[in-house]
Write an enzyme that holds these catalytic residues in place. Structure first.
Site, PDB file in Angstrom:
ATOM      1  N   GLY A  55       0.837  -1.106   0.217  1.00 32.31           N
ATOM      2  CA  GLY A  55      -0.079  -0.010   0.124  1.00 32.31           C
ATOM      3  C   GLY A  55       0.861   1.277   0.016  1.00 32.31           C
ATOM      4  O   GLY A  55       1.901   1.266   0.491  1.00 32.31           O
ATOM      5  N   SER A  56       0.244   2.376  -0.391  1.00 23.78           N
ATOM      6  CA  SER A  56       0.845   3.509  -0.568  1.00 23.78           C
ATOM      7  C   SER A  56       0.847   4.156   0.931  1.00 23.78           C
ATOM      8  O   SER A  56       0.278   3.675   1.785  1.00 23.78           O
ATOM      9  CB  SER A  56       0.361   4.470  -1.656  1.00 23.78           C
ATOM     10  OG  SER A  56       0.337   4.065  -2.877  1.00 23.78           O
ATOM     11  N   GLY A  57       1.479   5.398   1.049  1.00 21.29           N
ATOM     12  CA  GLY A  57       1.286   6.097   2.394  1.00 21.29           C
ATOM     13  C   GLY A  57       2.718   5.832   2.982  1.00 21.29           C
ATOM     14  O   GLY A  57       2.781   6.289   4.329  1.00 21.29           O
ATOM     15  N   HIS A  58       3.674   5.133   2.682  1.00 17.40           N
ATOM     16  CA  HIS A  58       4.896   4.800   3.220  1.00 17.40           C
ATOM     17  C   HIS A  58       6.377   5.543   2.661  1.00 17.40           C
ATOM     18  O   HIS A  58       7.426   4.967   2.967  1.00 17.40           O
ATOM     19  CB  HIS A  58       5.049   3.471   3.526  1.00 17.40           C
ATOM     20  CG  HIS A  58       4.088   2.836   4.082  1.00 17.40           C
ATOM     21  ND1 HIS A  58       3.696   3.023   5.492  1.00 17.40           N
ATOM     22  CD2 HIS A  58       3.272   1.796   3.754  1.00 17.40           C
ATOM     23  CE1 HIS A  58       2.502   2.465   5.609  1.00 17.40           C
ATOM     24  NE2 HIS A  58       2.491   1.469   4.726  1.00 17.40           N
ATOM     25  N   ASP A 111      -0.993  -8.760   1.131  1.00 19.73           N
ATOM     26  CA  ASP A 111       0.183  -8.833   0.254  1.00 19.73           C
ATOM     27  C   ASP A 111       0.412 -10.403  -0.123  1.00 19.73           C
ATOM     28  O   ASP A 111       0.958 -10.497  -1.268  1.00 19.73           O
ATOM     29  CB  ASP A 111       1.220  -7.880   0.650  1.00 19.73           C
ATOM     30  CG  ASP A 111       1.093  -6.486   0.898  1.00 19.73           C
ATOM     31  OD1 ASP A 111       0.249  -5.893   0.109  1.00 19.73           O
ATOM     32  OD2 ASP A 111       1.772  -5.806   1.591  1.00 19.73           O
ATOM     33  N   HIS A 224       0.766   1.126  10.200  1.00 16.31           N
ATOM     34  CA  HIS A 224      -0.606   1.598  10.027  1.00 16.31           C
ATOM     35  C   HIS A 224      -1.427   1.872  11.178  1.00 16.31           C
ATOM     36  O   HIS A 224      -2.805   1.800  11.134  1.00 16.31           O
ATOM     37  CB  HIS A 224      -1.447   0.409   9.214  1.00 16.31           C
ATOM     38  CG  HIS A 224      -0.614  -0.148   8.116  1.00 16.31           C
ATOM     39  ND1 HIS A 224       0.361  -1.331   8.152  1.00 16.31           N
ATOM     40  CD2 HIS A 224      -0.444   0.268   6.902  1.00 16.31           C
ATOM     41  CE1 HIS A 224       0.951  -1.427   7.044  1.00 16.31           C
ATOM     42  NE2 HIS A 224       0.552  -0.577   6.218  1.00 16.31           N
TER      43      HIS A 224
END
Length: 340
Positions: A55-58, A111, A224
């Site tokens: 996921g994005s955001g990292h 994932d 998260h």
């Protein structure tokens, strides 16, 4: 209240990717006419391809490590959401040069499910040999396991070290079995723990998913917002390091005479000044324990949007891993000259 430099929340990731491709057209491109299927423009015939995703955001995790000397491709999901098997397969096809592809990704159910499906599709539909290494380095997330048992820990900032060592091994033209061996060795020898001071906001949600009161911190929180080991009064920096590092050192365990690489990682809203205050104490403790620091990384390597906090990662080194840590890297988000 959400205060971000975005347009429509639903366009956040696609517009971010458009910006990245536009800024680095000589280094990055995308496959299958899908912005989420990122790959390097640097090709080396006969080299094992390495793909990651999540996921994005990292940022710079995950896509920021695609480039010369590290990864070859990355499947990109929405914020904190896994990319699809179809996107992972598109990346796999793009980066395979006949030597096979190694998937390296963090230990999260979505994932794992999607990468496993993509690996089966690559094998049965495209005749591409794929192996996988699932990284779980967060000592706060589960009990330790032995080297051959299933690791139930979350994958966090320690992924950086696994990418670095495996990427260097692939650049040396090791075959798929040996690149996987190196990734497994790095994964087994890296330990991480974090601490959070504030939450982050997913743009599509528009508000924080949890709260940390003024004057409080949470030791061991995941990237998260997963629950950590304990929540309590914010302590001085040295005491925070003492608590985190003692758990990391006991876990492998790290011992007198070991050599390690260190990563002090900001989670998105922690100034570098504070990160170096943390590293100062890390060095003091390791010196007292007669653990030699071979190389140090300080900065933002695996963030959680605008979360305030940080993590500490230690990688135990042998001569092989030291050689692989030394090698040069050139990606849009991370560059390193040859160390020795």
């Amino acid at each position: 209240m959400m205060k971000k430099f975005i347009n429509k929340p639903e366009n956040f990731i696609s517009e971010m990717l458009e910006g990245i491709y536009t800024a680095h057209p000589d280094m990055l491109a995308y496959a299958n006419n899908d912005l989420h299927c990122l790959h390097t423009t640097y090709k080396q015939a006969g080299k094992v391809g390495i793909a990651t995703g999540g996921g994005s955001g990292h940022l710079p995790l995950f896509l920021g490590y695609v480039g010369q000397g590290m990864l070859d491709g990355c499947a990109i999901g929405d914020v904190f959401q896994s990319p699809s098997p179809k996107q992972m397969l598109a990346v796999t096809k793009e980066i395979d040069s006949g030597a096979g592809v190694l998937y390296i990704y963090g230990n999260y159910n979505g994932d794992i499910f999607n990468f496993d499906m993509a690996a089966e599709m690559a094998d049965f539909e495209e005749n591409i040999k794929v192996s996988s290494v699932v990284v779980g380095d967060d000592v706060a997330s589960a009990a330790p396991t032995n080297q051959n048992a299933k690791n139930t820990r979350r994958g966090v900032a320690g992924l950086f070290f696994v990418y670095k060592c495996a990427g260097a091994a692939a650049a040396e033209m090791m075959d798929l079995a040996n690149v996987k061996r190196i990734a497994q060795k790095a994964s087994y020898n890296v330990r991480t723990m974090g601490v959070a001071l504030s939450p982050c906001i997913v743009p599509r949600v528009g508000k924080a998913g949890f709260a940390i009161a003024d004057g409080e911190m949470e030791i061991g929180m995941g990237i998260h917002g997963e629950t950590g080991l304990r929540r309590g009064k914010l302590l001085p920096a040295d005491e925070v390091v003492d608590e985190i590092l003692s758990k990391i050192l006991m876990d492998l365990p790290f011992q007198s005479g070991d050599e390690v690489a260190i990563l002090v990682n900001g989670l998105g809203a922690t100034p570098l000044e504070e990160q170096y205050v943390i590293f100062r104490r890390v060095q003091q403790i390791l010196q007292a324990e007669n653990i030699h620091i071979y190389h140090t990384y300080v900065g933002e390597y695996a963030t959680a949007m605008e979360m305030a906090g940080l993590s500490i990662s230690l990688l135990k080194l042998d001569n092989e891993l030291k050689r692989l840590i030394n090698t040069q890297v050139n990606t849009p988000f991370f560059k390193q000259f040859q160390l020795l």
